[in-house]
Design an enzyme around this catalytic site. Structure first.
Site, PDB file in Angstrom:
ATOM      1  N   ASP A  44       0.822  -1.199   0.000  1.00  0.00           N
ATOM      2  CA  ASP A  44       0.000   0.000   0.000  1.00  0.00           C
ATOM      3  C   ASP A  44       0.864   1.259   0.000  1.00  0.00           C
ATOM      4  OD1 ASP A  44      -2.690   0.927  -0.103  1.00  0.00           O
ATOM      5  OD2 ASP A  44      -2.564   1.550   1.987  1.00  0.00           O
ATOM      6  N   CYS A 135     -11.205   2.365  -5.004  1.00  0.00           N
ATOM      7  CA  CYS A 135     -10.305   2.497  -3.861  1.00  0.00           C
ATOM      8  C   CYS A 135     -10.801   3.588  -2.920  1.00  0.00           C
ATOM      9  CB  CYS A 135      -8.893   2.813  -4.333  1.00  0.00           C
ATOM     10  SG  CYS A 135      -7.733   3.068  -2.972  1.00  0.00           S
ATOM     11  N   TYR A 139     -12.990   1.945   0.250  1.00  0.00           N
ATOM     12  CA  TYR A 139     -12.420   1.915   1.597  1.00  0.00           C
ATOM     13  C   TYR A 139     -13.349   2.618   2.584  1.00  0.00           C
ATOM     14  CZ  TYR A 139      -7.797  -0.074   0.563  1.00  0.00           C
ATOM     15  OH  TYR A 139      -6.777  -0.925   0.238  1.00  0.00           O
ATOM     16  N   TYR A 166     -10.929   4.619   8.410  1.00  0.00           N
ATOM     17  CA  TYR A 166     -11.748   4.772   7.211  1.00  0.00           C
ATOM     18  C   TYR A 166     -13.220   5.005   7.528  1.00  0.00           C
ATOM     19  CZ  TYR A 166      -7.623   3.712   4.527  1.00  0.00           C
ATOM     20  OH  TYR A 166      -6.371   3.784   3.973  1.00  0.00           O
ATOM     21  N   GLU A 209      -9.053  -4.386  -7.497  1.00  0.00           N
ATOM     22  CA  GLU A 209      -9.025  -4.229  -6.035  1.00  0.00           C
ATOM     23  C   GLU A 209      -9.185  -5.591  -5.345  1.00  0.00           C
ATOM     24  OE1 GLU A 209      -8.322  -2.137  -3.878  1.00  0.00           O
ATOM     25  OE2 GLU A 209      -8.649  -0.106  -4.573  1.00  0.00           O
TER      26      GLU A 209
END
Length: 221
Positions: A44, A135, A139, A166, A209
């Site tokens: 990441d 993304c 998230y 998040y 993803e």
């Protein structure tokens, strides 16, 4: 219905496979192998660097000064804030900045980030942001869903801080802003043909993803 909600509904199987992936469920109940999460964190870091490049491309693709400023702000936030926070978070997991600097990039990481760049180069600003949206918005949905779920482990869950980040108000505000921006980019009269192109991009990015989560699960000890 926002453009994002419409896209999700039209590729529901892929979207559910992403937001309800085994990696995500493992964070919720605390059973995800820590080696899997550490591998994800390392990749990441490289992912964030590539996303900064994507926002630089967004600046090039900007329609006006407002778009350009938005792209600049996103790139600055990634380079001056998010990467530093990510490095500090990695350190809590026993991953040094030297470890991050020497990382090879996994194929699943390259596949998604380069796909984002390709869609941005070949298309316009909307194409780029649709490729980014699984993304950015995924998230936020994952964090919010896990934070609200009664089954999510609260005590001694090593992944609770990730979930709370998040699910937190700052990131959720970013998501709401992103939803509005996608609708602004699309405009009020999106043709069926144009929507079909965007749906293909959205579904492919969502599948990539899924591959990113799978990359994490490939390392278990």
């Amino acid at each position: 219905m926002t453009l994002f909600e419409r896209l999700k509904a039209d590729c529901a199987a892929s979207w559910n496979g992403y937001v309800d992936h085994a990696f995500v469920r493992g964070m919720a109940d605390g059973t995800l192998p820590q080696a899997s999460f550490q591998h994800y964190l390392k990749q990441d870091y490289l992912f964030l660097i590539q996303f900064a490049r994507a926002y630089a491309l967004a600046g090039y693709k900007a329609r006006n000064l407002s778009d350009l400023r938005r792209a600049k702000d996103a790139m600055t936030a990634l380079l001056d804030e998010e990467l530093g926070l990510h490095i500090a978070y990695c350190a809590e997991w026993g991953i040094s900045e030297t470890d991050l600097a020497d990382l090879p990039e996994e194929p699943a990481n390259m596949a998604y980030t380069r796909y984002v760049m390709e869609r941005g180069m070949a298309g316009d600003l909307l194409d780029l942001h649709i490729a980014l949206s699984p993304c950015v918005l995924g998230y936020g949905e994952i964090g919010r869903t896990l934070a609200d779920a009664p089954a999510t482990l609260r005590n001694d869950n090593p992944y609770l801080s990730w979930i709370e980040m998040y699910a937190g108000p700052e990131y959720q505000t970013l998501c709401q802003d992103t939803l509005s921006y996608l609708d602004d980019l699309a405009g009020p009269a999106l043709s069926d043909a144009r929507y079909g192109e965007l749906l293909k991009t959205f579904e492919q990015a969502t599948r990539l993803e899924i591959g990113f989560w799978g990359m994490g699960l490939s390392v278990r000890n």
